[in-house]
Design an enzyme around this catalytic site. Structure first.
Site, mmCIF file in Angstrom:
data_model
loop_
_atom_site.group_PDB
_atom_site.id
_atom_site.type_symbol
_atom_site.label_atom_id
_atom_site.label_comp_id
_atom_site.label_asym_id
_atom_site.label_seq_id
_atom_site.Cartn_x
_atom_site.Cartn_y
_atom_site.Cartn_z
ATOM 1 N N LYS A 222 -15.934 -1.669 -23.830
ATOM 2 C CA LYS A 222 -15.103 -3.280 -24.474
ATOM 3 C C LYS A 222 -15.334 -3.320 -25.429
ATOM 4 C CE LYS A 222 -14.505 -5.307 -20.212
ATOM 5 N NZ LYS A 222 -14.470 -6.231 -19.334
ATOM 6 N N LYS B 151 -7.857 2.426 -17.409
ATOM 7 C CA LYS B 151 -7.804 1.407 -16.697
ATOM 8 C C LYS B 151 -6.924 0.553 -16.436
ATOM 9 C CE LYS B 151 -11.505 -1.602 -15.724
ATOM 10 N NZ LYS B 151 -12.292 -2.811 -14.899
ATOM 11 N N LYS C 192 -6.564 -6.454 -16.452
ATOM 12 C CA LYS C 192 -5.887 -8.095 -16.792
ATOM 13 C C LYS C 192 -6.034 -8.395 -17.889
ATOM 14 C CE LYS C 192 -9.008 -9.865 -14.171
ATOM 15 N NZ LYS C 192 -10.755 -9.817 -14.225
HETATM 16 N N1 AQP Z 1 -8.137 -0.952 -12.573
HETATM 17 C C1 AQP Z 1 -9.112 -0.964 -11.431
HETATM 18 N N2 AQP Z 1 -8.675 -0.049 -10.404
HETATM 19 C C2 AQP Z 1 -9.788 -0.862 -9.865
HETATM 20 N N3 AQP Z 1 -10.336 -1.617 -9.500
HETATM 21 C C3 AQP Z 1 -10.283 -1.931 -10.286
HETATM 22 N N4 AQP Z 1 -11.241 -3.481 -10.622
HETATM 23 C C4 AQP Z 1 -10.840 -4.085 -11.886
HETATM 24 N N5 AQP Z 1 -9.774 -3.118 -12.900
HETATM 25 C C5 AQP Z 1 -9.679 -2.173 -11.419
HETATM 26 C C6 AQP Z 1 -12.166 -4.534 -9.299
HETATM 27 O O1 AQP Z 1 -11.628 -5.034 -9.762
HETATM 28 C C7 AQP Z 1 -13.333 -5.905 -9.460
HETATM 29 C C8 AQP Z 1 -13.245 -7.697 -10.246
HETATM 30 O O2 AQP Z 1 -13.327 -6.924 -11.808
HETATM 31 P P1 AQP Z 1 -13.456 -7.852 -12.670
HETATM 32 O O3 AQP Z 1 -12.511 -8.689 -13.000
HETATM 33 O O4 AQP Z 1 -14.549 -8.688 -12.922
HETATM 34 O O5 AQP Z 1 -13.788 -7.173 -14.366
HETATM 35 P P2 AQP Z 1 -13.048 -5.221 -14.473
HETATM 36 O O6 AQP Z 1 -13.661 -4.526 -13.507
HETATM 37 O O7 AQP Z 1 -13.371 -5.445 -15.738
HETATM 38 O O8 AQP Z 1 -11.487 -6.020 -14.372
HETATM 39 P P3 AQP Z 1 -10.389 -6.263 -15.410
HETATM 40 O O9 AQP Z 1 -9.385 -6.154 -14.551
HETATM 41 O O10 AQP Z 1 -10.111 -4.607 -15.987
HETATM 42 O O11 AQP Z 1 -11.094 -7.630 -16.055
HETATM 43 P P4 AQP Z 1 -11.532 -7.293 -17.524
HETATM 44 O O12 AQP Z 1 -9.673 -7.095 -18.250
HETATM 45 O O13 AQP Z 1 -11.624 -8.827 -17.891
HETATM 46 O O14 AQP Z 1 -12.599 -6.681 -18.887
HETATM 47 C C9 AQP Z 1 -14.052 -5.353 -9.711
HETATM 48 O O15 AQP Z 1 -14.802 -5.199 -8.380
HETATM 49 C C10 AQP Z 1 -13.288 -3.895 -10.062
HETATM 50 O O16 AQP Z 1 -14.571 -2.846 -9.983
#
Ligand code: AQP
Length: 335
Positions: free
Chosen positions: A111, A194, A197
């Site tokens: 990040k 990955k 969002k």
């Molecule tokens: N691509 C993914 N595949 C499987 N699991 C995923 N998770 C996120 N992306 C994937 C799972 O979603 C849960 C919530 O995640 P989060 O919102 O707390 O943070 P994150 O993992 O950083 O998700 P994002 O979508 O990538 O958010 P941003 O872009 O804001 O950083 C977790 O259990 C994660 O494993």
């Protein structure tokens, strides 16, 4: 029953990755666990969030969770910032976790990228807050996507060091629950990254509120390679985009890569993408329409979240108060 905690950041519209890697499993695990489901807005502000957008996205995230089947009567759904125990315990954990441990966190490296000097210190200590989220409830099981495994190991290291330093057996060991073939969903534009969002490209992901036309367009444009789908799973190893689409299909049908290839091996991506689009629309359209219905009555949604926060605080406050006593605080706060 074992206590489960999991969180999701209101940092955008939840994606298919969040759904298959996390939310769907939350719903499954509810039958035989006591669960706390948290919209982690404190985590979200580790990167810049426009305040008005954050407020709206927090409510939208709660609505999506309800639309996916999170049960706020049997379990607890709440916003992280509404329960102060999280921030209180996180400060103690900031003082327990070692810099060397945080330096190894690959999510921070991903990040922060090349602009390391310019990211918030909150992003760096994010895993300490995540440890506090879980340990504030003495939760022992945490359903997460595969990408969060390292943070859970750190949460256990923190608990062990706390217990060791203060000569107690206070914080239990926690166990990740990583379920399903779609445990890691990758970007539609780059099968090695990955799906996220907050990815700047909306084309890289399926949002849970995308309509049928948008889903169809995004899948049609999803990156692939010129070969037809193989019959053998091994042949997906060097084809990340094909592997991702097959994995999504497998997860949505509760099957595995081999079964999908048995049905679709030898096909070109055209027909396979059509089948995948139909499947996505069938699974996601009801979630999108229920989310809209819930958002149309924001007062009811806010009340539901207020009750959730009160119930969460009843569990967390005594645990955090005891942690503060163990650390040696005089404890004059009247709660
Ligand atoms: N691509 C993914 N595949 C499987 N699991 C995923 N998770 C996120 N992306 C994937 C799972 O979603 C849960 C919530 O995640 P989060 O919102 O707390 O943070 P994150 O993992 O950083 O998700 P994002 O979508 O990538 O958010 P941003 O872009 O804001 O950083 C977790 O259990 C994660 O494993």
């Amino acid at each position: 029953m074992q206590r489960v905690f999991s969180g999701i950041q209101p940092s955008g519209i939840p994606t298919l990755g969040n759904y298959l890697g996390a939310i769907r499993n939350w719903v499954k695990i509810q039958d035989n666990h006591d669960c706390l489901w948290c919209v982690v807005d404190l985590h979200a502000i580790t990167v810049w969030q426009d305040p008005a957008v954050l407020r709206q996205q927090s409510l939208e995230m709660a609505a999506v969770l309800l639309a996916c089947g999170v049960d706020p009567a049997k379990h607890i759904l709440f916003l992280q910032s509404a329960v102060r125990a999280h921030a209180q315990l996180a400060w103690i954990f900031n003082c327990v976790a070692r810099l060397g441990w945080l330096n190894r966190m690959t999510q921070f490296k991903d990040k922060a990228g090349k602009d390391r000097e310019n990211v918030s210190s909150g992003l760096y200590v994010y895993p300490n807050l995540m440890a506090a989220d879980i340990h504030a409830y003495h939760a022992t099981r945490v359903p997460v996507g595969d990408d969060q495994r390292q943070h859970l190991e750190l949460a256990n290291d923190i608990a062990q060091k706390f217990n060791h330093d203060y000569g107690v057996d206070f914080f239990p060991n926690i166990e990740p629950v990583i379920l399903g073939a779609g445990a890691r969903v990758m970007s539609l534009r780059d099968g090695t990254k990955k799906m996220s969002k907050s990815d700047p490209s909306d084309q890289s992901r399926i949002n849970l509120n995308d309509n049928a036309d948008t889903i169809a367009l995004k899948i049609r444009r999803a990156k692939t390679d010129p070969l037809p789908l193989p019959f053998d799973v091994q042949e997906l190893a060097e084809r990340p985009e094909a592997r991702n689409l097959v994995g999504i299909y497998a997860a949505l049908t509760d099957s595995d890569h081999a079964s999908v290839l048995k049905e679709h091996g030898g096909q070109g991506f055209g027909p396979f993408k059509n089948a995948l689009t139909m499947l996505l629309i069938e699974k996601l359209a009801p979630i999108a329409s229920e989310t809209q219905r819930l958002l149309s009555d924001q007062e009811a949604l806010i009340n539901l979240l207020r009750v959730g926060a009160e119930r969460a605080a009843v569990i967390a406050d005594p645990i955090v108060k005891e942690a503060e006593r163990l650390v040696g605080f005089v404890g004059l706060r009247g709660d």
